[in-house]
Enzyme design. Structure first.
Site, PDB file in Angstrom:
ATOM      1  CG  ASP A   8     -10.261 -50.750  38.089  1.00  0.00           C
ATOM      2  OD1 ASP A   8     -10.456 -50.379  36.805  1.00  0.00           O
ATOM      3  OD2 ASP A   8     -10.538 -50.313  38.959  1.00  0.00           O
ATOM      4  CG  ASP A  10     -12.192 -44.986  36.393  1.00  0.00           C
ATOM      5  OD1 ASP A  10     -11.721 -44.062  36.555  1.00  0.00           O
ATOM      6  OD2 ASP A  10     -12.556 -45.557  35.398  1.00  0.00           O
ATOM      7  CB  ILE A  46     -20.602 -51.776  34.498  1.00  0.00           C
ATOM      8  CG1 ILE A  46     -20.560 -53.020  35.363  1.00  0.00           C
ATOM      9  CG2 ILE A  46     -21.585 -52.000  33.317  1.00  0.00           C
ATOM     10  CD1 ILE A  46     -20.097 -54.086  35.182  1.00  0.00           C
ATOM     11  NE  ARG A  48     -18.589 -42.988  28.264  1.00  0.00           N
ATOM     12  CZ  ARG A  48     -17.853 -42.392  27.400  1.00  0.00           C
ATOM     13  NH1 ARG A  48     -18.238 -41.746  26.322  1.00  0.00           N
ATOM     14  NH2 ARG A  48     -16.461 -42.487  27.386  1.00  0.00           N
ATOM     15  CG  ASP A 169     -12.682 -50.024  42.339  1.00  0.00           C
ATOM     16  OD1 ASP A 169     -12.333 -50.307  41.278  1.00  0.00           O
ATOM     17  OD2 ASP A 169     -13.367 -48.960  42.473  1.00  0.00           O
TER      18      ASP A 169
HETATM   19  C1  G6P Z   1     -14.411 -47.983  34.540  1.00  0.00           C
HETATM   20  C2  G6P Z   1     -15.438 -47.614  35.614  1.00  0.00           C
HETATM   21  C3  G6P Z   1     -16.818 -47.269  35.306  1.00  0.00           C
HETATM   22  C4  G6P Z   1     -17.114 -46.776  33.916  1.00  0.00           C
HETATM   23  C5  G6P Z   1     -16.106 -47.246  32.829  1.00  0.00           C
HETATM   24  C6  G6P Z   1     -16.327 -46.608  31.488  1.00  0.00           C
HETATM   25  O1  G6P Z   1     -14.677 -49.326  34.464  1.00  0.00           O
HETATM   26  O2  G6P Z   1     -15.197 -48.069  36.776  1.00  0.00           O
HETATM   27  O3  G6P Z   1     -17.587 -46.808  36.182  1.00  0.00           O
HETATM   28  O4  G6P Z   1     -18.345 -46.864  33.580  1.00  0.00           O
HETATM   29  O5  G6P Z   1     -15.008 -47.459  33.092  1.00  0.00           O
HETATM   30  O6  G6P Z   1     -15.676 -45.260  31.433  1.00  0.00           O
HETATM   31  P1  G6P Z   1     -15.696 -44.017  30.632  1.00  0.00           P
HETATM   32  O7  G6P Z   1     -14.924 -43.235  30.975  1.00  0.00           O
HETATM   33  O8  G6P Z   1     -15.470 -44.865  29.242  1.00  0.00           O
HETATM   34  O9  G6P Z   1     -17.142 -43.837  30.521  1.00  0.00           O
HETATM   35 MG    MG Z   2     -12.565 -49.525  39.397  1.00  0.00          MG
END
Ligand code: G6P
Ligand code: MG
Length: 220
Positions: A8, A10, A46, A48, A169
């Protein structure tokens, strides 16, 4: 035998999980309510659009689609302002050392992120050419906890799911890995990532040998 590691982004490679939280919190505050760090755990991993739905529900707000699209775009703009200041110094401690061990061990790698900003972040931190394949939010139809993102990664690497280890995470990310039939290493707290096969606080001070031993697996 383990043939691939799927990461992953982020919260595992970089600490952008905190940027997502800050940007969503700013949006919630402007709408007149707050979101706690504990609440934020369920947003990790999750998409956006789904995150926005969960937050609006938490604030008891029902808004027209048009307004929701505006809010999602606003949040992303705030998030990108934070991302634009990132440099290779923002790579989390232990990540570069861990990756050199992974490559030395002949283990394949994939990035598996629901984020549509994943490639931009990889560029900012100088990790664009590190992964065997990159699966991001633009390549998938379903976000975590659906296993699609990791199954696609395994497929592109030509490795069967049972030979993959996922590093995550997020609660939703661990669920995605398990539903995909993969081993899951939680990065964070064992009290939160209860479904993970093992949990480490970070990739710092972890060796590939140690990790495989804890999972009772070998590489090859
Ligand atoms: C990752 C993060 C989420 C975020 C998602 C979409 O999964 O953990 O917190 O909402 O990506 O990200 P984006 O950058 O497309 O809004
Ligand atoms: Mg993450």
């Amino acid at each position: 035998t383990i043939k691939a590691f799927l990461f992953d982004l982020d919260g595992v490679i970089v600490d952008t999980a905190i940027f997502h939280y800050q940007a969503w919190r700013r949006m919630a505050n402007e709408l007149g309510f707050d979101i706690s760090e504990e609440f934020n755990e369920q947003l990790k991993g999750i998409s956006r659009v789904e995150s926005l739905e969960i937050i609006l529900q938490h604030g008891n707000l029902v808004l027209p689609e048009e307004r929701k699209a505006e809010l999602a775009a606003q949040k992303n703009q705030w998030y990108l302002e934070l991302v634009s200041r990132m440099t290779p110094d923002d790579i989390l401690p232990g990540v570069p050392a861990f990756f050199s061990q992974v490559h030395d061990a002949g283990i394949k790698t994939a990035l598996g992120s629901v984020s549509k900003n994943a490639r931009l972040i990889l560029e900012r931190i100088g990790m664009s050419n590190v992964f065997g394949t990159v699966i991001d939010g633009n390549k998938i139809a379903r976000g975590k906890p659906d296993p699609e993102v990791f199954l696609k990664g395994a497929e592109e690497l030509g490795v069967s799911p049972a030979d993959c280890v996922v590093f995550e995470d997020a609660v939703a990310g661990i669920e995605a890995a398990k539903r995909g039939g993969m081993l899951a290493v939680g990065i964070g707290s064992p009290n939160v990532l209860t479904q993970a096969d093992i949990v480490w606080p970070s990739l710092e001070h972890v060796t590939v040998t140690q990790l495989l031993k804890s999972l009772d697996r070998s590489a090859g």
